[in-house]
Design a protein around this motif. Sequence first.
Motif, mmCIF file in Angstrom:
data_model
loop_
_atom_site.group_PDB
_atom_site.id
_atom_site.type_symbol
_atom_site.label_atom_id
_atom_site.label_comp_id
_atom_site.label_asym_id
_atom_site.label_seq_id
_atom_site.Cartn_x
_atom_site.Cartn_y
_atom_site.Cartn_z
ATOM 1 N N ARG A 94 -8.023 -48.716 -59.306
ATOM 2 C CA ARG A 94 -7.074 -49.773 -58.926
ATOM 3 C C ARG A 94 -7.606 -51.147 -59.295
ATOM 4 O O ARG A 94 -6.891 -52.001 -59.797
ATOM 5 C CB ARG A 94 -6.802 -49.715 -57.416
ATOM 6 N N LEU A 151 1.653 -58.269 -57.475
ATOM 7 C CA LEU A 151 1.244 -56.964 -57.991
ATOM 8 C C LEU A 151 -0.277 -56.821 -57.923
ATOM 9 O O LEU A 151 -0.797 -55.750 -57.603
ATOM 10 C CB LEU A 151 1.719 -56.778 -59.436
ATOM 11 N N ASN A 158 -5.217 -56.841 -65.705
ATOM 12 C CA ASN A 158 -4.056 -57.720 -65.594
ATOM 13 C C ASN A 158 -4.438 -59.188 -65.644
ATOM 14 O O ASN A 158 -3.744 -60.001 -66.251
ATOM 15 C CB ASN A 158 -3.288 -57.428 -64.297
ATOM 16 N N ASP A 172 -2.396 -53.865 -55.901
ATOM 17 C CA ASP A 172 -3.469 -53.011 -56.411
ATOM 18 C C ASP A 172 -4.753 -53.166 -55.592
ATOM 19 O O ASP A 172 -5.447 -52.194 -55.344
ATOM 20 C CB ASP A 172 -3.723 -53.307 -57.896
ATOM 21 N N ILE A 175 -7.342 -52.046 -62.891
ATOM 22 C CA ILE A 175 -5.995 -52.522 -63.257
ATOM 23 C C ILE A 175 -5.903 -54.018 -62.966
ATOM 24 O O ILE A 175 -5.360 -54.792 -63.761
ATOM 25 C CB ILE A 175 -4.909 -51.760 -62.466
#
Lengths: 642, 483
Positions: free
Chosen positions: B430, B447, B437, B451, B433
């Motif tokens: 997680r 978002l 990002n 995560d 990510i």
Amino acid sequence: MALLFDVIVVGGGHAGIEAALAAARMGSRTAMLTMNNDHIGYLSCNPAIGGQAKGQLAREIDAFGGEMGRNTDRSALQYRRLNMSKGPAVRSSRAQCDKVLYSLNMKKAVETQGNLSVHQCEVIGLIVDKGRVCGVTDNFGTKIRAKSVVITAGTFLKAVMHCGASQTSGGRAGDGASDSLSDFLHAEGFNLVRLKTGTPARLKRSSINFEILERQDGDKNPVPFSFYSRPDPFPFLEQLPCYLTYTNSKTHEIIAAAQNDSPMFTGQIMGKGPRYCPSIEDKVFRFADKDRHQIFLEPESLYSEEIYANGLSTSLPVVAQQRFLQTISGLEEVEIARPGYAVEYDALNPMILKHTLEVKDLPGLFCAGQINGTSGYEEAAAQGLVAGANAAMHRINNGEELVFGREEAYIGVLIDDLVTKGCDEPYRMFTSRAEYRLLLREETADRRLAEKGKNFGVLSDPDFEKFERKYRYFEDICKKLGSTYLYGGQAEDRGVFEALGVGALPDRVSLLEAIRRPRLTISTLREAGLLSDELILTGEVEAWIADRVLEEVEVSTKYEGYIDRELKNLAKLSKQEFKKIPTDFNYSEIKGLSNEVRERLIKVRPETLGQAMRIPGVTPAAGALVYIQLVRVMKGLGSHAP
Amino acid sequence: MDKNYFANDTIVASATGLNVRSAIGVLRVSGPMALTDAGKYVRLKSKNARANLETRNFDSIRTRYLYRCDVLSRDNAIIDDGLVAFFPAPNSYSGEDMVEVHLHGNPLIQREVIDSIVHNTGARPAERGEFSFRAFRNGKLDLSQVEAVEALISAETSLGLEAAVKSLSGAVKRFIDPIQEDLKNLIASLELELDFSDQDVEVLDWSLFEKKLQSVQGRLRAAVVQFDSIRPAMNGVTVSFVGRPNAGKSTLFNVLVGEERSIVSQIEGTTRDVIREQIYLDGLLLRLSDTAGMRDTSDVIESEGVKRSLEEIKDSELVLVVIDSGEAGRTSASAPLLALIKEVSERAGERKLIFVFNKIDNGDALVIKEFISNHDLVSNSVIVSSTTGQGLLELQEKIKSEFVASDLLQISPEIFCQRQREALVQAMGRLSIVSDNIQTGIQEMDLLAIDIRSAMVAISELSGSIDSEAILEHIFSNFCIGK
């Protein structure tokens, strides 16, 4: 006036309005009893509706058939959607409202509602018969009976206003307090707590030098608060700007020096105020290292010369207020139209309420709004809606209740927090309070709540038809975008696409697939001419509704992965979350619980395991013990003591 | 979770284990009838105490005191001379009435006494981890240190429960808490921008944000790497023996175990079932299982054995491929042998493989060495003779070096079991990510928060749940909020 109703709503503020309207729309003969008919829907503090998380609440109220959104659209002076670039879940609408028109429009909406009558009086007590509330007594000695009563007393119970050393009885400048009802509740055994809130000074427009201040205008393409209709023209009123200024070290010096005269610091005010909305003296004290604080100067009304000084809530003496204001850029010559003040009032502990907002131990009595420890118009209105609808259900008596889940609406988060955790300071909604905020996006409120609103009879049939039409259009447009392609082989498509700087155009990609790319939106496709208005504007819905649908199509496509994951998490959680705890569940039987935790559980009487786990102090371990006992009870292993 | 966990009956189990012979073996009995029925399986040597126990006059019996006793079989015969201690509730490990019976350390005795207790008192053999579970249920375990409750609740197998109970240790919490705190700070700094951006709050410092994120990622990664390096030593290594029939698997097995455990014969396919033993190589626990020879056969039982041997490979971390040096030296036999090497190598996947060229006393070392180098097996081959003992030391060293890092004793692991490792790996997924990002310039902070929250939820399976109130609390106490 009639002396017998189905529902009596005590109070005509934002909670009272939604409660009375919901009950009346559900067919209950409803009375709104208010201390001042002229102050229905009064914006006592900030002349604005919405804002972060509050915008979501306002949308939900509208989606369910409430009045707040519509009335905002009738009265808005400036629309802004906040956090547009910070993520789909946190986009929130806010509107500056004309406080005069907001109140007048709301008064009209209430007065013209069928089944609803408005009466000016002060409720001084409740009629309790056989453990049930079945009416009220007013200050004229009239006994008015009803199947249920909703109290939305706002800040008026035993209210005292503070400004420097001066103390005046009253829930709002210009209005009185409601002492008798507070005494009555106290005598009935309610534990009342003191809370505090405050408001800044209102400033005379002509005394402010706006020339040197940063101007803040509203959105170019404002989105109405209501899902179902918007006034014509839209925006309905002349739109006005706000202005930005800052405090400085000089301001802070004066405030610090005046602290001995602040009722906040002298101990004159005992009530607890909200942490997120501290007075300026509190800010200067707590954040001594900060050299300036932001202030918004907001218009109060087209019919008023007063300006609201957002960020300067204070209860300092008027002289000190004048002095510190004058140190602020643009306010050098400022004149105070009304000084700021703090108000202290009685509230109850919302842990005594069910999720329907009915008092657990006194059926027939519902409470909503600031009396439950919240702050904010939207928080109040949301509770009013729920309390009013449930009060009306007493007449219908089919065992149904209006309760929203935390995964269903911010209203659900709000009420569950209140009845589970209680509150020792005024409670405000934040998006971060919601576990599933991506599912609770403000533009999905109608999809989440319209059907429920219609089933409860709060949302009108014509509005529900508009909702259905909108989502038929939603489906249609998704199909169209999914079957309309851009072709990499076509030089024109490719050229335009690549000019957008969102990567190369593949051989063939549907418009729906294309908008999954970061930084590529439906509006950029439209502006670039890759998506024609012809395709979108089919006449099925009005253009402004089409725009909202397109935004939703875009968000639900772009963030599909995240949304799906939230749905999966939700499905995983549900089993435990919704496991019912029987009302006669015996917490004393659980060994290993600390006394403190056991007492809290007994006090809250959580309805589900999920709720039990959210009670403060209930550790995951304690939750597990409750769960184990639940399983034991279910397996018939009941109460055998080892 | 098994229904038994929710019952309030009396349970019995060996506390020291039923697999190893030792000086003593301890049984535990816990539950409402543990004390009451103790007279049915022990007879105290002291006459007074014995009478008290038989008449259930517990007030006159000393608690938490070792009494000498005769231990009785199912038929009331004396099967051991032991010790017994009584722990009345709530002053016991489980918080219930408990009895501990100390026997001589033969598993056979323990089994018979358990049988006797079950038969004569109606107690039930405990599920795995059930004593600890009861201690938890009765509030005997320190609740503030209960990190694995989520897992305890959701565990669907007794193994999962055992793992959860295992991680009820302060060490995990001490590792996890600062990480959760850091993640909470990261979320709080996002929430500050999301929920309070209309107020005069500080702007998020992305480089600081990334630095903090990387620090958390680094600590998680280190914990996983460390766990992986120490896991064999902590949990032991499951070893399977694979080879063509009569390659000497059972002989090698027996030599390693140091006793005649497997049936050894010259007839192919004698070992029809899986035989298991545990041995220690300087503290490294090896769980050996001897599987049937692999070959094409029409013998029904033998086919079953072959199937099992393949399954054993699946469940093991080390595969010893036993090869008859004589066979490896013969050109005619190398085709099926090579097929075996190929098949095992494919099936082994990530597992460690050691090719043991056995029976070197019957073969030519030079030929074998050539075979080894021709087939690219130099790095993981050992030449031994189970009969003469040649090369056995080398084999043992080889096994150790595959699994035990030299500085093993200095390492204290942050996590203790596979389940915890998986939770951390999930959290790391997680968080990566999130960093991806940020690097690609994704602006949607909500978002990112989702995560990070998912990472916290994954980690919370070790340390307890997170709630939004805690994050708001953090915001209020650390940032200037004011409208």
